[in-house]
Scaffold this active site. Structure first.
Site, PDB file in Angstrom:
ATOM      1  N   ASP A  27       1.173   4.064  -2.993  1.00 48.94           N
ATOM      2  CA  ASP A  27       0.774   5.450  -2.762  1.00 48.94           C
ATOM      3  C   ASP A  27       1.886   6.437  -3.127  1.00 48.94           C
ATOM      4  O   ASP A  27       1.655   7.414  -3.842  1.00 48.94           O
ATOM      5  CB  ASP A  27       0.339   5.643  -1.299  1.00 48.94           C
ATOM      6  N   GLU A  78       0.834  -1.201   0.000  1.00 45.50           N
ATOM      7  CA  GLU A  78       0.000   0.000   0.000  1.00 45.50           C
ATOM      8  C   GLU A  78       0.873   1.256   0.000  1.00 45.50           C
ATOM      9  O   GLU A  78       0.678   2.179  -0.795  1.00 45.50           O
ATOM     10  CB  GLU A  78      -0.901   0.000   1.243  1.00 45.50           C
ATOM     11  N   SER A 132      -7.388   2.215  -3.590  1.00 40.25           N
ATOM     12  CA  SER A 132      -6.071   2.620  -3.095  1.00 40.25           C
ATOM     13  C   SER A 132      -5.206   3.139  -4.230  1.00 40.25           C
ATOM     14  O   SER A 132      -4.252   3.866  -3.992  1.00 40.25           O
ATOM     15  CB  SER A 132      -5.353   1.432  -2.460  1.00 40.25           C
TER      16      SER A 132
END
Ligand SMILES: *[C@@H]1O[C@H](CO)[C@@H](O)[C@H](O)[C@H]1NC(C)=O
Ligand SMILES: *[C@@H]1O[C@H](CO)[C@@H](O)[C@H](O)[C@H]1NC(C)=O
Ligand SMILES: *[C@@H]1O[C@H](CO)[C@@H](O)[C@H](O)[C@H]1NC(C)=O
Length: 585
Positions: A293, A289, A497
């Protein structure tokens, strides 16, 4: 599912029945732990050796007046537009009554001796052993375990009490009833290693958009799809990326990613990692994650500096040890206290939770903190969730679509998911819907009313959502098959996400362009998005978000002409948005 009692009704009842000044009242009670969390009777926690850092929030005065000002500051054409506030101005406008501070202070002094107590703004912080906190709140903390393979544990309570004299002075105490935050990243394809360019990737789809090979998403594909391929090399401002749950963003992976996939010539770019709440910045292990990002927000925002905020405390632990403390409020309060020059202009958040599992007091306070961050000048982009209109599809015992928090907070910009590129469709698992706890804000009133009265695809599911709630997503972006680098090798990842950092990178380019020309950043975006800039998006008219499988047949929302609760206003067209951003005062 939990039922959240109405606190003020409860307080009135108790005050009438029992007027003794030292009496206590059940201040908050939830019927059960959230779906997925079960009582764990076997794990024993040493309640003397384990500590809890309690945040006690005092009732703010003037919050409605502050919210009106925050909306004016974000509304182009208003005399207050762009007059972002500093922390002290917000604290002064929303300060609790002096009496609230005194009452809580006196209570803590008399009830808890061996604890560290401090007060700052509208929060008391009390660090004490679990035993001491239990005595203070007349409660027992229990261990709950998540009913999944991680077997994560948390120490929480379903009910606690306060002296009745504090009712009306305190409106939230955590960690108590809030079980925690999840990340919005589908695990479906995260471990699929990607073949190299010469490998097994077949271009089955027509390559309609330059750089979009097959179904793979890279920054070059997005630069063409979202029309930022001619964006300037921006250097002004700061982009922020939120990180929780010990997700670590790795700099060597970032460099590898830029060298392999960056669209802009920003291969020398790095980022700063800032620990919050005793968070750390190790060089391994790589968080999928976290890497997703920073790699997308960072590559899209050309040469703008970037900070990754590694916030510790998940309120949960796996295996041995305990970790009881709550991360979300710590993170927001940390940012709010920064001087203007250190604040990011844009913040990407890919974490959230089912709204129905978040105590009302917690959701309200966290959403208020987002409103403050917006008024300080931060544009906040949040993933809409990865379960369409829900998984369990029960809210307070009623069969209903379910929503996500903080996606449903009216003070953030919520980003839904799309897939494909000729045409671009709603992604079937993208989150969307109508909040059960936050009412519809004025900025989207006309837009949502128009959808409600003209869309014919939702009539069959009208009974499963509350049309007067805050509707989301506001906008959307690609959510499937993003190529990332983690621990040195390429993988593909899906989920909203992916959508949040993509749009955060694009909005940072807009904010940086404004700052470079001497203007303020855009701050809280929504009033600008739904009015001035609403045509700066490509309307997504195909596909549908689903969910509630086996519970509600035909569940979901379709992408249609105009705004819809599947894809919002659509996906960004950078050049069109830039024209609006540079012409807005
Ligand atoms: C963009 O700006 C950065 C920072 O000033 C610089 O290092 C980089 O070389 C520039 N890239 C291009 C393509 O001009
Ligand atoms: C629908 O949402 C509004 C706004 O949040 C709320 O006031 C109302 O109580 C909700 N209605 C139902 C039936 O849940
Ligand atoms: C929102 O829309 C409804 C229905 O069109 C209207 O009655 C109401 O006045 C609007 N509220 C605001 C604040 O514009």
């Amino acid at each position: 599912m939990r039922v959240f009692k109405n606190l003020s009704a409860l307080a009135v009842l108790v005050c009438v029945c029992d007027a003794r000044p030292t009496s206590s009242v059940v201040f908050e009670k939830v019927e059960s732990s959230p779906a997925g969390w079960v009582l764990d009777k076997t794990t024993k926690v040493d309640k003397d050796a384990t500590s809890i850092t309690l945040k006690i929030h005092l009732v703010n005065q003037g919050m409605d007046k502050f919210h009106k000002l925050a909306m004016d500051i974000a509304t182009p054409g208003n005399a207050q537009y762009g007059n972002h506030l500093d922390h002290e101005q917000i604290l002064a406008m929303t300060a609790p009554k002096a009496e609230s501070v005194t009452l809580v202070n006196d209570w803590l002094k008399s009830e808890i001796s061996n604890a560290k107590v401090s007060v700052k703004g509208d929060y008391f912080t009390v660090e004490g052993s679990v035993n001491a906190i239990e005595k203070l709140l007349k409660t027992k903390y229990s261990t709950f375990e998540v009913n999944e393979e991680t077997k994560a544990k948390t120490l929480r309570t379903l009910e606690y009490s306060l002296p009745s004299a504090l009712v009306g002075h305190v409106d939230m105490i955590q960690p108590t009833t809030y079980f925690g935050v999840k990340q919005f990243r589908s695990t479906i394809s995260e471990h699929h290693a990607i073949e190299d360019e010469a490998g097994a990737f077949h271009t089955d789809a027509v390559q309609a958009v330059t750089g979009c090979t097959g179904t793979r998403i890279t920054p070059t594909c997005l630069a063409n799809l979202y029309n930022f391929k001619n964006a300037k090399n921006e250097t002004a401002g700061l982009l922020g990326v939120a990180g929780f749950l010990e997700e670590y963003a790795i700099k060597t992976d970032f460099t590898t990613f830029l060298n392999s996939y960056a669209y802009f010539s920003n291969k020398a770019k790095s980022f700063t990692c800032t620990g919050v709440n005793a968070g750390t910045c190790p060089t391994s292990p790589a968080g999928v994650e976290a890497n997703l990002d920073v790699q997308y927000a960072g590559s899209i925002s050309s040469s703008v500096p970037m900070t990754y905020y590694s916030t510790a405390g998940r309120g949960q632990w796996v295996g041995s040890g305990t970790n009881t403390n709550e991360p979300y409020l710590e993170f927001l309060n940390y940012l709010l206290a920064l001087p203007a020059a250190s604040l990011p202009n844009t913040l990407s958040i890919s974490y959230g939770d089912d709204e129905a599992t978040v105590p009302l007091s917690y959701a309200t306070n966290a959403c208020n903190l987002f409103s403050q961050l917006g008024a300080r000048g931060v544009s906040i982009l949040i993933s809409s969730g990865d379960s369409g209109v829900g998984t369990t599809c029960k809210v307070n015992g009623k069969t209903s679509f379910t929503t996500n928090f903080p996606a449903a907070c009216p003070w953030v910009t919520t980003v839904g998911g799309t897939t494909g590129n000729s045409p671009e469709n709603a992604w079937s698992s993208g989150g969307g819907g109508f909040s059960e706890i936050f009412g519809r804000p004025d900025y989207q009133n006309a837009t949502v009313n128009n959808w409600l009265s003209t869309d014919t695809t939702h009539t069959a599911v009208n009974n499963y959502f509350n049309a007067s709630g805050r509707a989301y997503p506001d906008i959307s972006a690609q959510a499937t098959n993003f190529v990332i680098i983690a621990s040195g090798s390429a993988q593909s990842v899906s989920g909203t996400s992916c959508s949040a950092p993509t749009t955060a990178g694009i909005f940072q380019l807009l904010n940086s362009a404004r700052i470079a020309s001497g203007k303020k950043g855009l701050g809280f975006l929504n009033p600008w998005l739904y009015n001035t800039a609403s045509t700066g998006f490509t309307d997504i008219k195909n596909g549908k978000i689903g969910g509630c499988s086996g519970v509600i047949s035909g569940a979901g929302f379709s992408a249609v002409t105009g705004w819809d609760p599947a894809t919002g206003l659509g996906t960004p067209n950078y050049e069109a948005l830039l024209a609006f951003a540079t012409s807005t005062a």
